[in-house]
Design a protein around this motif. Structure first.
Motif, PDB file in Angstrom:
ATOM      1  N   VAL A  38      10.365  24.051  18.710  1.00 54.96           N
ATOM      2  CA  VAL A  38      11.748  24.416  18.390  1.00 54.96           C
ATOM      3  C   VAL A  38      12.691  23.271  18.730  1.00 54.96           C
ATOM      4  O   VAL A  38      13.572  22.892  17.933  1.00 54.96           O
ATOM      5  N   VAL A  39      12.525  22.692  19.914  1.00 53.53           N
ATOM      6  CA  VAL A  39      13.390  21.588  20.335  1.00 53.53           C
ATOM      7  C   VAL A  39      13.155  20.359  19.470  1.00 53.53           C
ATOM      8  O   VAL A  39      14.104  19.682  19.049  1.00 53.53           O
ATOM      9  N   THR A  40      11.884  20.067  19.168  1.00 53.03           N
ATOM     10  CA  THR A  40      11.563  18.909  18.338  1.00 53.03           C
ATOM     11  C   THR A  40      12.206  19.002  16.971  1.00 53.03           C
ATOM     12  O   THR A  40      12.840  18.061  16.485  1.00 53.03           O
ATOM     13  N   ARG A  41      12.038  20.147  16.317  1.00 53.23           N
ATOM     14  CA  ARG A  41      12.592  20.314  14.976  1.00 53.23           C
ATOM     15  C   ARG A  41      14.117  20.272  14.983  1.00 53.23           C
ATOM     16  O   ARG A  41      14.739  19.748  14.060  1.00 53.23           O
ATOM     17  N   THR A  42      14.728  20.815  16.022  1.00 54.72           N
ATOM     18  CA  THR A  42      16.187  20.797  16.113  1.00 54.72           C
ATOM     19  C   THR A  42      16.689  19.373  16.307  1.00 54.72           C
ATOM     20  O   THR A  42      17.685  18.967  15.694  1.00 54.72           O
ATOM     21  N   LEU A  43      16.007  18.616  17.143  1.00 55.76           N
ATOM     22  CA  LEU A  43      16.386  17.217  17.339  1.00 55.76           C
ATOM     23  C   LEU A  43      16.197  16.415  16.061  1.00 55.76           C
ATOM     24  O   LEU A  43      17.014  15.550  15.731  1.00 55.76           O
ATOM     25  N   GLU A  44      15.132  16.696  15.336  1.00 54.84           N
ATOM     26  CA  GLU A  44      14.894  16.002  14.069  1.00 54.84           C
ATOM     27  C   GLU A  44      16.039  16.241  13.093  1.00 54.84           C
ATOM     28  O   GLU A  44      16.441  15.338  12.358  1.00 54.84           O
ATOM     29  N   ALA A  45      16.553  17.460  13.084  1.00 53.22           N
ATOM     30  CA  ALA A  45      17.646  17.798  12.170  1.00 53.22           C
ATOM     31  C   ALA A  45      18.911  17.000  12.482  1.00 53.22           C
ATOM     32  O   ALA A  45      19.782  16.851  11.624  1.00 53.22           O
ATOM     33  N   HIS A  46      18.991  16.489  13.710  1.00 47.74           N
ATOM     34  CA  HIS A  46      20.152  15.699  14.128  1.00 47.74           C
ATOM     35  C   HIS A  46      19.796  14.226  14.339  1.00 47.74           C
ATOM     36  O   HIS A  46      20.603  13.478  14.925  1.00 47.74           O
ATOM     37  N   ASN A  47      18.605  13.839  13.902  1.00 51.91           N
ATOM     38  CA  ASN A  47      18.143  12.454  14.082  1.00 51.91           C
ATOM     39  C   ASN A  47      18.195  12.024  15.550  1.00 51.91           C
ATOM     40  O   ASN A  47      18.602  10.906  15.878  1.00 51.91           O
ATOM     41  N   ARG A  48      17.740  12.914  16.429  1.00 54.25           N
ATOM     42  CA  ARG A  48      17.779  12.637  17.866  1.00 54.25           C
ATOM     43  C   ARG A  48      16.408  12.829  18.512  1.00 54.25           C
ATOM     44  O   ARG A  48      16.305  13.291  19.653  1.00 54.25           O
ATOM     45  N   THR A  49      15.347  12.521  17.817  1.00 49.89           N
ATOM     46  CA  THR A  49      13.995  12.753  18.347  1.00 49.89           C
ATOM     47  C   THR A  49      13.731  11.961  19.626  1.00 49.89           C
ATOM     48  O   THR A  49      12.834  12.312  20.395  1.00 49.89           O
ATOM     49  N   ASP A  50      14.503  10.915  19.862  1.00 46.94           N
ATOM     50  CA  ASP A  50      14.314  10.109  21.066  1.00 46.94           C
ATOM     51  C   ASP A  50      14.677  10.886  22.331  1.00 46.94           C
ATOM     52  O   ASP A  50      14.321  10.480  23.440  1.00 46.94           O
ATOM     53  N   SER A  51      15.366  12.008  22.178  1.00 42.63           N
ATOM     54  CA  SER A  51      15.824  12.775  23.338  1.00 42.63           C
ATOM     55  C   SER A  51      14.843  13.855  23.772  1.00 42.63           C
ATOM     56  O   SER A  51      15.113  14.583  24.723  1.00 42.63           O
ATOM     57  N   LEU A  52      13.692  13.986  23.107  1.00 47.43           N
ATOM     58  CA  LEU A  52      12.754  15.065  23.406  1.00 47.43           C
ATOM     59  C   LEU A  52      12.305  15.036  24.863  1.00 47.43           C
ATOM     60  O   LEU A  52      12.340  16.051  25.559  1.00 47.43           O
ATOM     61  N   LYS A  53      11.883  13.875  25.333  1.00 50.29           N
ATOM     62  CA  LYS A  53      11.398  13.767  26.712  1.00 50.29           C
ATOM     63  C   LYS A  53      12.507  14.059  27.706  1.00 50.29           C
ATOM     64  O   LYS A  53      12.283  14.711  28.740  1.00 50.29           O
ATOM     65  N   GLU A  54      13.713  13.587  27.407  1.00 49.23           N
ATOM     66  CA  GLU A  54      14.835  13.785  28.324  1.00 49.23           C
ATOM     67  C   GLU A  54      15.227  15.258  28.439  1.00 49.23           C
ATOM     68  O   GLU A  54      15.765  15.685  29.458  1.00 49.23           O
ATOM     69  N   LEU A  55      14.938  16.046  27.392  1.00 51.52           N
ATOM     70  CA  LEU A  55      15.318  17.449  27.378  1.00 51.52           C
ATOM     71  C   LEU A  55      14.210  18.371  27.878  1.00 51.52           C
ATOM     72  O   LEU A  55      14.320  19.589  27.754  1.00 51.52           O
ATOM     73  N   ARG A  56      13.173  17.808  28.438  1.00 50.48           N
ATOM     74  CA  ARG A  56      12.028  18.614  28.851  1.00 50.48           C
ATOM     75  C   ARG A  56      12.425  19.751  29.791  1.00 50.48           C
ATOM     76  O   ARG A  56      11.916  20.867  29.682  1.00 50.48           O
ATOM     77  N   ALA A  57      13.329  19.493  30.708  1.00 49.80           N
ATOM     78  CA  ALA A  57      13.740  20.529  31.661  1.00 49.80           C
ATOM     79  C   ALA A  57      14.428  21.699  30.974  1.00 49.80           C
ATOM     80  O   ALA A  57      14.535  22.787  31.548  1.00 49.80           O
ATOM     81  N   PHE A  58      14.899  21.509  29.750  1.00 47.58           N
ATOM     82  CA  PHE A  58      15.563  22.581  29.012  1.00 47.58           C
ATOM     83  C   PHE A  58      14.570  23.578  28.439  1.00 47.58           C
ATOM     84  O   PHE A  58      14.853  24.760  28.332  1.00 47.58           O
ATOM     85  N   TYR A  59      13.379  23.092  28.080  1.00 50.30           N
ATOM     86  CA  TYR A  59      12.453  23.984  27.377  1.00 50.30           C
ATOM     87  C   TYR A  59      11.116  24.203  28.079  1.00 50.30           C
ATOM     88  O   TYR A  59      10.424  25.193  27.788  1.00 50.30           O
ATOM     89  N   ALA A  60      10.702  23.322  28.989  1.00 46.27           N
ATOM     90  CA  ALA A  60       9.367  23.416  29.575  1.00 46.27           C
ATOM     91  C   ALA A  60       9.366  24.277  30.831  1.00 46.27           C
ATOM     92  O   ALA A  60      10.310  24.255  31.619  1.00 46.27           O
TER      93      ALA A  60
END
Length: 232
Positions: A38-60
């Motif tokens: 969910v987070v990956t696809r949402t970031l992709e929609a905003h061209n922000r895939t580089d933020s996936l690791k930084e947002l780990r605490a939000f979803y993991a």
């Protein structure tokens, strides 16, 4: 409803099917992968895939920290011992648990999507404290909501969809097998049964009373996040 919302719903359906998987710990893996999707696809929609690791605490669940991982390891024997009981409870409570899991996935994506649109999450490195505040605000808002109307609508929609649960379980097995891949669930290639179920859920989410409930969640999240952000 757009493509992104459709992806959130499919992820929620797969995540909800994890409760029916009869293998210890695999259910947790599936749910974790679906949240990451969910987070990956949402970031992709905003061209922000580089933020996936930084947002780990939000979803993991483990929040990516050493203490969290050690805590999970310490609890592993107890979870294994209680697995049969937990699984029975999960199945018996599926009438409530399945729609609630779908709601959680949709709101997880919706919240991140709003924060990105409003540029609350600015371009560049995301501050760890901000991500923790996001997670805490989400959990607080979710716990304070009365989702009975939303849950009832989703339950009715799923009751009218045939074969979606079996299809979601098959897809869940594939999701679990891709644990170490960068894209945790590919494109979630759902079959016609899951697609039909997702379509019915999309129609339910467009009802005025459900739209109002989600707006109420947004307001609760915003208030909690604003309060927590003052301490960041």
């Amino acid at each position: 409803m757009n493509w992104l919302t459709h992806q959130w719903i499919l992820a929620g359906m797969v995540s909800s099917a994890a409760r029916f998987v009869p293998i210890p710990f695999v259910d947790d893996v599936i749910r974790g992968q679906c949240r990451r999707f969910v987070v990956t696809r949402t970031l992709e929609a905003h061209n922000r895939t580089d933020s996936l690791k930084e947002l780990r605490a939000f979803y993991a669940e483990d929040s990516g920290c050493v203490a969290g991982c050690l805590g999970m390891l310490a609890k592993a024997p107890l979870k294994l011992l209680l697995f049969p009981v937990r699984k029975i409870v999960a199945i018996l409570t599926s009438v409530r648990g399945v729609p609630m899991e779908i709601i959680r996935m949709v709101l997880l994506g919706r919240t991140l999507d709003r924060l990105l649109k409003e540029e609350v999450i600015a371009a560049g490195p995301v501050r760890p404290q901000q991500v923790v505040a996001m997670r805490e605000a989400f959990e607080e808002a979710f716990a304070r909501m009365d989702f009975r109307v939303v849950r009832a609508g989703m339950s009715d929609a799923l009751a009218g969809a045939t074969g979606w649960k079996e299809s979601a379980m098959d897809l869940a097995a594939k999701v679990a097998g891709r644990e170490n891949e960068a894209q945790p669930a590919g494109d979630l290639r759902a079959d016609e049964n899951m697609e039909a179920g997702a379509k019915q859920l999309e129609e339910v989410l467009e009802r005025p009373e459900l739209v109002a409930a989600f707006i109420e969640f947004d307001d609760r999240f915003d208030d909690a996040f604003a309060m927590k952000s003052t301490n960041v």
